[in-house]
Design an enzyme around this catalytic site. Structure first.
Site, PDB file in Angstrom:
ATOM      1  N   VAL A  71       0.691  -1.286   0.000  1.00  0.00           N
ATOM      2  CA  VAL A  71       0.000   0.000   0.000  1.00  0.00           C
ATOM      3  C   VAL A  71       0.758   1.410   0.000  1.00  0.00           C
ATOM      4  O   VAL A  71       1.972   1.344   0.300  1.00  0.00           O
ATOM      5  CB  VAL A  71      -0.824  -0.072   1.277  1.00  0.00           C
ATOM      6  CG1 VAL A  71      -1.849  -1.124   1.245  1.00  0.00           C
ATOM      7  CG2 VAL A  71       0.113  -0.324   2.410  1.00  0.00           C
ATOM      8  N   GLU A 126      -9.386 -34.440   4.607  1.00  0.00           N
ATOM      9  CA  GLU A 126      -9.806 -35.846   4.658  1.00  0.00           C
ATOM     10  C   GLU A 126      -8.795 -36.742   3.971  1.00  0.00           C
ATOM     11  O   GLU A 126      -8.354 -37.744   4.520  1.00  0.00           O
ATOM     12  CB  GLU A 126     -11.179 -36.011   4.018  1.00  0.00           C
ATOM     13  CG  GLU A 126     -11.675 -37.453   4.036  1.00  0.00           C
ATOM     14  CD  GLU A 126     -13.073 -37.617   3.462  1.00  0.00           C
ATOM     15  OE1 GLU A 126     -13.465 -38.756   3.179  1.00  0.00           O
ATOM     16  OE2 GLU A 126     -13.782 -36.594   3.301  1.00  0.00           O
ATOM     17  N   ARG A 152     -22.360 -39.325  -5.250  1.00  0.00           N
ATOM     18  CA  ARG A 152     -23.268 -38.532  -4.417  1.00  0.00           C
ATOM     19  C   ARG A 152     -23.987 -37.476  -5.251  1.00  0.00           C
ATOM     20  O   ARG A 152     -25.155 -37.169  -5.009  1.00  0.00           O
ATOM     21  CB  ARG A 152     -22.530 -37.886  -3.247  1.00  0.00           C
ATOM     22  CG  ARG A 152     -23.462 -37.147  -2.294  1.00  0.00           C
ATOM     23  CD  ARG A 152     -22.764 -36.727  -1.023  1.00  0.00           C
ATOM     24  NE  ARG A 152     -22.665 -37.811  -0.062  1.00  0.00           N
ATOM     25  CZ  ARG A 152     -23.577 -38.093   0.877  1.00  0.00           C
ATOM     26  NH1 ARG A 152     -24.695 -37.373   0.950  1.00  0.00           N
ATOM     27  NH2 ARG A 152     -23.399 -39.079   1.723  1.00  0.00           N
ATOM     28  N   GLU A 192     -23.166 -30.758   6.724  1.00  0.00           N
ATOM     29  CA  GLU A 192     -23.208 -30.464   5.296  1.00  0.00           C
ATOM     30  C   GLU A 192     -24.576 -30.029   4.763  1.00  0.00           C
ATOM     31  O   GLU A 192     -24.635 -29.180   3.858  1.00  0.00           O
ATOM     32  CB  GLU A 192     -22.747 -31.700   4.514  1.00  0.00           C
ATOM     33  CG  GLU A 192     -21.295 -32.056   4.719  1.00  0.00           C
ATOM     34  CD  GLU A 192     -20.935 -33.372   4.051  1.00  0.00           C
ATOM     35  OE1 GLU A 192     -20.185 -33.354   3.059  1.00  0.00           O
ATOM     36  OE2 GLU A 192     -21.418 -34.423   4.523  1.00  0.00           O
TER      37      GLU A 192
END
Length: 1232
Positions: free
Chosen positions: A211, A701, A773, A1159
């Site tokens: 910046v 996972e 799924r 989920e």
């Protein structure tokens, strides 16, 4: 560390200086230690602790349930603490400002704001309970009681350290020498200029970022902001037009932590085209530069010649920018500044603009016009030709017509311009000028509307525990996350917080820079000669098997001869420190022979690349002739997990070939087996321990093993940097789908044919299960008599995509909602009659219906969720109000959508539906529980303690869960699929029940005794006070070939109604309100479950409206880190958010009648996506367009703007845009 670039706020600390007693929050990752001379640094550990006294800031975020994984919590605590040190009673606007630089991936932000609202003038959170409309009694008590909080006394804060007060010589120059850097800190301008002459290429660091009023070059942006606000409050309005334009830009620049240290001079020079201050070309700003000690100074206007290139200015190497001069505006001068970015808060702009017009006195004739744009070239540019053509013209429709035609010709972009979005950016140049045109018209008519962000409000509704339930029985009560207090004080231990072992080494990865190539040679000569380097590791150094993968061994621990994606791990460098290892890793030279690269799954828009397919799902009933068919397609982009704690592993060698690993993973047993395979030892030699994770969401996972298997080769530690983690781990699978749907005249869907194509990346990983799924959710919540779904896996040269919250379900369901929307639009009925929601209700499943995979729906509650959602959201009234609003407004439109979800609960891989537990009772009556699940913020350990407490009949204070480890509970399933509470809860229940039965004789013999008496009696009677528990979900198993069997144990249902407002000129949208009704059975913990609903919803909001992964044609991920990849922030919360847990909906198939919650709620955020699509439909109707149209996910500002077809994004006349009422003009300004 969360990101190492100041974008997430996880490392926020407070700095204090003696002068002025000023306190300000900063990002520790951006604050060089050398810059802190005589500065007091306060960290979260310095304001309170669990062992001693909690600070009210720490207590309130914890008890308001605002801490889940906890990795972001210390930073949020310190942002709030710094605010309170400067303003003891802040406003809600102050809170919004303070948190602009903080991100949270878990909570959804609402509980954080509710907890900290208690410090404000507003006080106790409102609307935390709702009245039952029938009985006029509260439906639920609040999730927390503010009366329980310790009062905040600002007079009791720690003083400035006396040790720093005695250092009176604050004017001395400083010099710090490092291995490769020298830090020089002059104490005067003369000394600075002298140093600049000696070291012309040295970087001047004032702050540490990319910046009528003169600001010194070292004034922070926060100071500039405060001074400009004071000027605006005290000066006549006509003098402060420039100040207001600068303030509008500062409001949205970075976060408060950045603005506290960023300074005007460096920000202008490095961010000329991205920050609104750089657009000072249109505002007449000047800068003063000093070329040398004896040469005085010169005044330079920030005109088109000031910026000479990207992040380059006209300043010579020896020159220093001394001050910035922002002038007063004239009486007949009007100006505005605009910024359009993917996310409004703390985001890099796509296009910015600053525009100024000065009229001849007492006329509307243009005397001077400046149009300045950022994002249309490497530097800020002036539309000089357009401005020149408009001089002398009256401010009216003819001028607008000429301006748009001229700008369309002058503001051009090459199709290959960096940043892409060429059409959108060109459209914005016209749209932003039109907004400026309308703004000036309003000001000429004295109709000034000031934008004020609405203070968020919320309602949480849940079912209280039955009357008479014992106070020690905490099942169903909203108790606090067990680690929340430790997380709020910084005392919670994450993997990388484990103290260094003696002689510990650090590992850094060597990754591929090519997407697909043969490795010709690897040169490590420079790397091994660098300080601290111990060795380099490559595929030939793997002691066991180099093959790895969670299901199919189609990956390698370390690349062997070929790489298949950018970020493919080739090797590793081991050194004594992290910096030495990372520096050496970059010095490894690799030569490649490049091979053909595939990045996208689509060769053209309709020809996907297919490498393999999955079994199809089909279902038929007697044929029904459909009257109408509709075909369509859509693409849903991927998503980065953006857990705040990146992947980390610590490997500690033991005797006899044993290895102990501390890993941030959701899958301890899979990590154990793959590490054992790589080391060539049995699994019983590998111990994996997981204390807690700073978020997971599926990303830890299977992909954590790519790091763990490498780290285990040597006793080392490795924590990936944010950009490195994003590069190598992969994310949610992008999907492309084509569908054809048949339906009757009344809207009933009778046939569907859908094909899904997923981008798997460079390996199989879990892609097959993700696609399965998706197919199991291809109809979402709708009954379709004749259906065929097919899935195709497409391998590409990207990092392997993997599990992510929803695991293919959202990809399958959003396509279903797309064709339902198409049906509604094709029928062409009046908006208030159809617009989707009645078609959805007509086609909803009913109790006893069969899914396409022949599973019967029982305990069906979706219809109840639907009806309650419409009632709580006042859908009919909101729909009528939106319809009226859209009739009255041309350039802003409102849309609503009601979306259901039906999410199957179970692993689709049957063998994973099992869990174990181990429970010990010690002779003092304390209980230690261990189970197979891991804690990543979702409150699993808290729920397991609640379960054990009820079964054993002891208070939760007697129960403890230490960690998850492979030597206590073996062969665990991943903590995934939303099934962990069900599986592990049942296993804990089983173990505790065994112990209860063993203690029963002693209870009976001593009924007046206490828990400790019975335990001791059993111990002295030599009864085993340790028990294993086990659970396997019954009656699961499905066969694709016969289309028979039970895929899921049960379903979680939910419905959401969302309303949005779309700015048709820029594509920006505002989330006005959302109502969610979720069936979670009998909630084990309403506070945790509501937190999961809200957190999932906000993560889904990012998926469907904001988050985008961009790759170069060569397969390089361009969006690495929070600077370029944007997740939802505090300002993205719906202004009105209601979450209701469905009452009286017990689920007999899970522990204590509860249901999974992790989920299922995520997909409900698609209600925002389809509300946006509804608003866009209203915009398209203005130009005579109707019927279905394609809108891909995420619904970014670019896609929204391009879908709002009008004369600005199509060549030709602009006459249509001029027919607008004063009311329309006024409302447009409100959103500007």
């Amino acid at each position: 560390m969360g990101c190492a670039e100041g974008g997430c706020g996880a490392c926020t600390v407070m700095l204090s200086r003696l002068k002025g007693d000023h306190h300000y929050s900063v990002n520790a990752c951006l604050a060089p230690l050398c810059s802190l001379h005589l500065v007091a640094v306060t960290t979260v550990e310095g304001i309170g602790s669990v062992a001693q006294t909690l600070h009210p800031v720490q207590e309130r975020i914890a008890k308001a349930h605002g801490s889940q994984c906890g990795f972001c919590t210390p930073g949020i605590v310190m942002s709030m603490y710094a605010l309170l040190r400067n303003k003891a009673t802040p406003t809600m606007d102050d809170l919004d400002d303070a948190f602009q630089g903080n991100l949270c991936r878990c909570t959804g932000y609402r509980p954080i704001l509710e907890g900290y609202r208690t410090f404000t003038k507003v006080g106790t959170p409102r609307n935390t309970q709702e009245t039952c409309r029938t009985h006029r009694k509260p439906e639920a008590t609040p999730l927390f009681d503010a009366k329980d909080f310790v009062p905040f006394d600002p007079t009791q804060e720690v003083i400035f350290p006396p040790e720093l007060m005695v250092k009176t010589d604050r004017s001395q120059s400083l010099c710090f020498h490092g291995d490769r850097t020298v830090w020089l800190q002059p104490n005067s301008l003369e000394e600075l200029l002298s140093l600049k002459w000696k070291h012309p290429e040295a970087r001047v660091v004032v702050g540490n970022t990319e910046v009528g009023i003169i600001f010194g070059a070292s004034c922070s942006l926060s100071l500039m902001e405060a001074e400009l606000r004071r000027a605006v409050d005290s000066l006549p309005l006509h003098q402060t037009q420039v100040f207001l334009a600068v303030l509008e830009q500062l409001r949205w620049f970075a976060g408060r932590q950045i603005r506290n240290v960023a300074v005007s001079s460096e920000t202008e020079q490095s961010m000329g085209s991205g920050l609104g201050l750089g657009l000072a070309l249109g505002l007449g700003v000047w800068v003063r530069v000093s070329p040398g000690i004896r040469d005085g100074s010169r005044l330079v206007q920030m005109d088109s010649r000031f910026f000479t290139g990207y992040r380059r200015t006209a300043l010579r190497p020896q020159e220093v920018l001394v001050s910035l001069e922002i002038p007063y505006s004239k009486k007949t001068q009007f100006m505005s500044a605009f910024k359009q970015s993917p996310r409004r808060e703390d985001d890099i702009s796509i296009v910015t603009a600053a525009m100024s017009v000065t009229f001849s006195p007492d006329t509307s004739l243009v005397e001077e016009l400046k149009l300045s744009y950022g994002g249309m070239a490497p530097t800020t540019v002036l539309a000089e030709r357009t401005a020149k053509e408009l001089i002398g013209r009256p401010w009216g429709e003819e001028l607008l017509q000429a301006a748009c035609s001229s700008l369309a010709e002058e503001m051009t972009l090459d199709p290959s311009a960096p940043g892409g979005m060429v059409t959108y950016r060109r459209t914005l140049t016209l749209s932003l000028f039109y907004k400026f045109y309308l703004t000036v018209l309003l000001k000429l008519r004295d109709q000034v509307w000031i934008y004020h962000q609405e203070t968020p409000s919320s309602v949480q509704v849940y079912q209280e525990v039955p009357q008479g339930q014992h106070l020690d029985d905490v099942v169903g009560r909203p108790i606090m996350h067990l680690s929340a207090l430790k997380q709020a004080t910084g005392e919670a231990v994450y993997c990388d917080d484990i103290p260094l072992y003696e002689n510990e080494l650090y590992l850094a990865l060597v990754t591929s820079t090519k997407a697909h190539a043969h490795i010709l040679s690897i040169d490590t000569s420079l790397a091994v000669s660098m300080p601290g380097v111990v060795c380099c590791l490559f595929s030939e150094d793997v002691p066991g098997s180099n093959s790895t993968g969670p299901i199919v061994y189609d990956e390698s621990v370390l690349a062997d001869g070929q790489v298949t994606c950018v970020g493919h791990i080739i090797g590793a460098v081991v050194a004594d420190t992290q910096s030495h290892a990372q520096r050496a890793a970059k010095a490894v030279k690799i030569q490649y022979e490049e091979l053909p690269t595939v990045v996208t799954i689509q060769v053209t828009s309709h020809t996907p690349r297919v490498t393999s397919h999955t079994p199809k799902v089909t279902s038929h009933t007697p044929k029904v002739t459909s009257h109408t068919t509709a075909s369509g397609d859509m693409h849903m982009g991927g998503q980065e997990h953006f857990y705040l704690e990146t992947n980390v592993t610590l490997a500690v060698p033991k005797e006899d070939g044993e290895m102990e690993l501390f890993v941030s993973t959701q899958s301890a047993s899979k990590t154990q087996s793959l590490v054992a395979k790589a080391l060539g030892v049995a699994s019983n030699r590998i111990l994996v321990r997981v204390k807690r994770m700073g978020g997971g969401f599926g990303g830890k996972e299977s992909r954590t093993t790519i790091l763990s298997t490498v780290v285990a080769m040597r006793p080392v530690r490795c924590m990936l940097d944010r950009d490195e983690d994003m590069l190598v781990t992969g994310g949610r699978h992008p999907f492309y789908a084509k569908y054809k749907v048949g339906f009757l005249d009344n809207g009933q869907v009778v046939a569907l044919d859908v094909s899904y194509y997923s981008n798997t990346g460079n390996s199989m990983d879990l892609s097959l299960s993700v696609m399965e799924r998706a197919l199991f959710h291809m109809e979402n919540s709708y009954s379709v008599a004749n259906i065929r779904g097919r899935g195709f896996l497409c391998r590409t040269n990207l990092p392997s995509n993997t599990a992510f919250r929803g695991f293919g379900g959202p990809q399958g369901m959003i396509v279903a909602e797309s064709w339902v929307t198409d049906v509604a639009q094709r029928l062409g009925r009046p908006a208030e009659e159809v617009r989707g929601h009645r078609i959805r209700r007509l086609n909803l499943y009913k109790e006893g219906d069969r899914t396409p995979y022949n599973q019967v729906l029982d305990q069906f509650t979706l219809d109840r969720c639907w009806d309650e959602c419409l009632r709580r959201s006042d859908y009919k009234q909101r729909r009528a109000a939106a319809h009226l609003y859209n009739r009255q407004n041309r350039w802003t439109k409102r849309g609503l959508a009601v979306v259901p979800t039906k999410f199957g609960i179970s692993f689709t891989a049957v063998f994973l539906n099992q869990a174990g537990a181990l429970v010990h009772i010690y002779t003092d009556g304390s209980v230690l529980v261990t189970h197979g699940g891991t804690e990543m913020g979702q409150g699993l350990h808290t729920k397991m303690v609640q379960v054990a407490s009820r079964v054993l009949g002891v208070p939760i204070s007697k129960i403890h869960i230490s960690e998850t480890s492979t030597n206590t509970v073996p062969n665990t399933s991943p903590t995934a699929a939303s099934a962990s509470s069900d599986l592990n809860g049942a296993a804990v229940h089983n173990a505790c029940q065994v112990l209860v039965e063993r203690l029963q004789p002693y209870r009976s013999a001593n009924p007046k005794g206490c828990w400790e008496d019975w335990v001791k009696a059993a111990y002295f009677d030599r009864v085993n006070l340790s028990a294993n528990g086990f659970y396997r979900t019954p009656d699961l198993g499905y066969d694709f070939n016969s289309n028979c069997g039970r895929v899921f144990d049960y379903y979680s249902y939910g419905v959401a109604c969302s309303e949005v407002e779309v700015d048709c000129l820029t594509g920006a949208h505002k989330n006005l309100r959302t109502t969610v009704v979720m069936d979670v059975g009998h909630s084990l913990n309403p506070a945790i479950d509501i937190g999961q609903v809200e957190g999932a919803f906000m993560q889904g909001l990012g998926l469907f409206t904001l988050e985008e992964l961009h790759y170069s044609p060569k397969g390089v991920l361009l969006t690495r880190g929070p600077g370029s990849y944007k997740i939802p922030a505090f300002g993205d919360i719906p202004s009105h958010l209601t979450v209701s847990l469905l009452r009286d909906a017990p689920n007999a198939k899970a522990i204590f009648n509860s249901k999974a919650v992790g989920e299922p709620p995520l997909f409900l955020a698609s209600s925002v996506f389809f509300a946006i699509k509804d608003a866009v439909s209203a915009a398209r109707s203005e130009v005579g367009l109707s019927g279905p149209f394609r809108l891909d996910s995420p619904a970014s500002a670019e896609r929204i703007r391009n879908a709002c077809t009008d004369r600005f994004n199509h060549s030709g006349s602009f006459k249509l845009v001029l027919n607008c009422s004063v009311l329309t003009l006024t409302l447009v300004l409100v959103l500007s």
